[in-house]
Design a protein around this motif. Structure first.
Motif: not given
Length: 494
Positions: A268-274
């Motif tokens: 969820d964190f990585l998706t948010s940044t992408t």
């Protein structure tokens, strides 16, 4: 293959990486590839060893040795050595659908099994692969090649991660009409939203998807099978349906205070940044930011490292990465000999960046979170860590990591990222298709195949095997595509 004495004549040379403090200023890929001339010299180091474990791809002592795709590595290393990158591409493409992905994100199982690696440095196979595919794009070789004959059979692929894309690519080349459904706004699955840009820039995915579209594959985004798409409608409309939805049910780390604000799963964190990068300029409050925060990453694997690297680019105040297990040895032990996968300590790019900025390794071994502490507003402000020790269960004989009483320590923390792996497929999808599951909640295949318990419904990738590597997901997709083809046509030439 290669030059008979190449491994003696030439030293391994790799692409140059930007210094850690420089590369954390943006989210771009940070390696400068060798010239094609220099890369050809690296191809010369392939020694025609007679037993090329680099392309073996089977398990030894429970770990994969060599390439799961069985790439014909000595053959295209030889072509690289001779500068024949065009033929090297066609040789590579016989077994690999997406070298543009694996040459960037694969841990290079081929190199770990390279015979040169027994006493010296292995052949730089991963970078040779990248040179081949980039040459092919630069020179118009990796272009769309639509099938000349169509079978009229229609296949739906649910999920556009590496296994789903591999299934779609194979079946489309066979002549079937393939539609890929993706629940997110863009194609790629975890390639797009689980792997950060500095490892795989998203234009690389878009480039390949455009080729696949030109070859006749249809992609439908914002289409969530089990929610917006009804399973019954899909199985009625298509001659075969392939579930490639991943093992996307994350493992939680439950402890008192788990409901505190500031605790997120890694993807969820990585998706948010992408997604923020996709939108170019997104206000900080609209994505999960590590800027100025003390961050705890729970999990020592590749995803945990990706979280560390992303936090460094956000400008985190501090980053600590927790690993429950003891630190692995620096070198192979006698019980972990070649060509087994080396169970040794690896310092990856995110950890290198944290060391450069903070002056110490962010990893703490044999440690986990005992309690999350929050303020009156419910915001996370600290965590209580506890040390672990290995104790043998008297009933099962298994070693369990158990807390050491009195070792608790409270540290400041405003953001926790849980990168503890995945527990299997998501329930709403498997319930919708009424497929049987195994004990690990992965979709079960009949008699070791990719066919599910439901007629004309197949499965591949992490949804079938559990969480694994991109290269293994691609191999899974290729095997599944052959079974689907046999189901549709009575035979297969894939």
């Amino acid at each position: 293959m290669g030059k008979p004495t190449g491994f003696l004549d030439y030293k391994r040379e790799e692409s140059e990486a930007l210094p850690p403090k420089e590369r954390i200023k943006d989210f771009h890929e940070f390696h400068k590839p060798l010239t094609y001339e220099k890369q050809s010299i690296q191809g010369a180091r392939c020694m025609d060893c007679g037993v090329p474990f680099c392309q073996y791809g089977c398990n030894i002592m429970g770990m994969t040795s060599g390439c799961p795709l069985n790439n014909l590595i000595p053959e295209w290393n030889d072509l690289v050595y001779h500068g024949n990158y065009e033929q090297a591409y066609f040789r590579l493409h016989k077994t690999s659908n997406f070298p543009e992905f694996t040459s960037r994100v694969c841990p290079a199982l081929c190199e770990k099994a390279c015979t040169n690696g027994v006493y010296s440095d292995p052949v730089s196979t991963k970078e040779n692969e990248r040179a081949i595919i980039e040459y092919a794009y630069e020179h118009g070789i990796a272009k769309a090649r639509p099938p000349k004959v169509r079978t009229g059979k229609k296949v739906a692929v649910i999920g556009s991660g590496p296994s789903g894309l591999a299934v779609a690519d194979q079946l489309n080349q066979r002549g079937h009409l393939v539609t890929v459904y993706e629940r997110h706004d863009k194609v790629g699955g975890l390639l797009r939203y689980g792997i950060p840009n500095m490892k795989l820039e998203k234009g690389i995915i878009d480039r390949k998807v455009k080729v696949m579209e030109d070859e006749g594959i249809t992609f439908v985004t914002n289409a969530d099978a089990g929610h917006s798409l009804k399973a019954a409608d899909l199985t009625k409309k298509y001659d075969a349906v392939v579930l490639c939805c991943g093992a996307s049910h994350p493992r939680d780390i439950n402890a008192p205070g788990r409901d505190a604000k500031g605790i997120y799963f890694a993807v969820d964190f990585l998706t948010s940044t992408t997604k923020a990068l996709n939108a170019n300029a997104v206000p900080e409050g609209d994505y999960i930011s590590a800027k100025g925060r003390d961050v705890i990453v729970i999990g020592g694997g590749d995803t945990g490292n990706d979280c560390v690297g992303t936090c460094m680019r956000h400008g985190a105040k501090s980053v600590t990465q927790l690993e429950m297990m003891p630190a692995p040895p620096v070198q192979r032990t006698a019980l972990n000999s070649w060509p087994e996968w080396p169970k040794v300590l690896k310092t990856d790019y995110g950890q290198e960046e944290a060391i450069a900025v903070f002056g110490h390794d962010p990893r703490i071994y044999q440690t986990t979170v005992k309690e999350y502490k929050k303020d009156k507003k419910g915001n996370l402000h600290s965590v209580v860590l506890v040390s672990l020790e290995a104790k043998k269960d008297p009933k099962t004989g298994r070693l369990n990591m158990t807390p050491i009483e009195g070792s608790e320590k409270e540290v400041p923390c405003q953001l926790v990222l849980i990168a503890a792996g995945f527990l299997g497929s998501e329930k709403y999808v498997t319930d919708a298709f009424k497929v049987e599951l195994d004990k690990r909640t992965n979709v079960a295949g009949k008699d070791g195949s990719h066919a599910t318990s439901v007629n004309k419904v197949f499965t591949a990738g992490d949804m079938h095997t559990g969480q694994s590597l991109v290269v293994k997901a691609i191999a899974e997709g290729r095997k599944c595509a052959r079974e689907v083809d046999e189901f549709l046509m009575g035979y297969s030439n894939l």
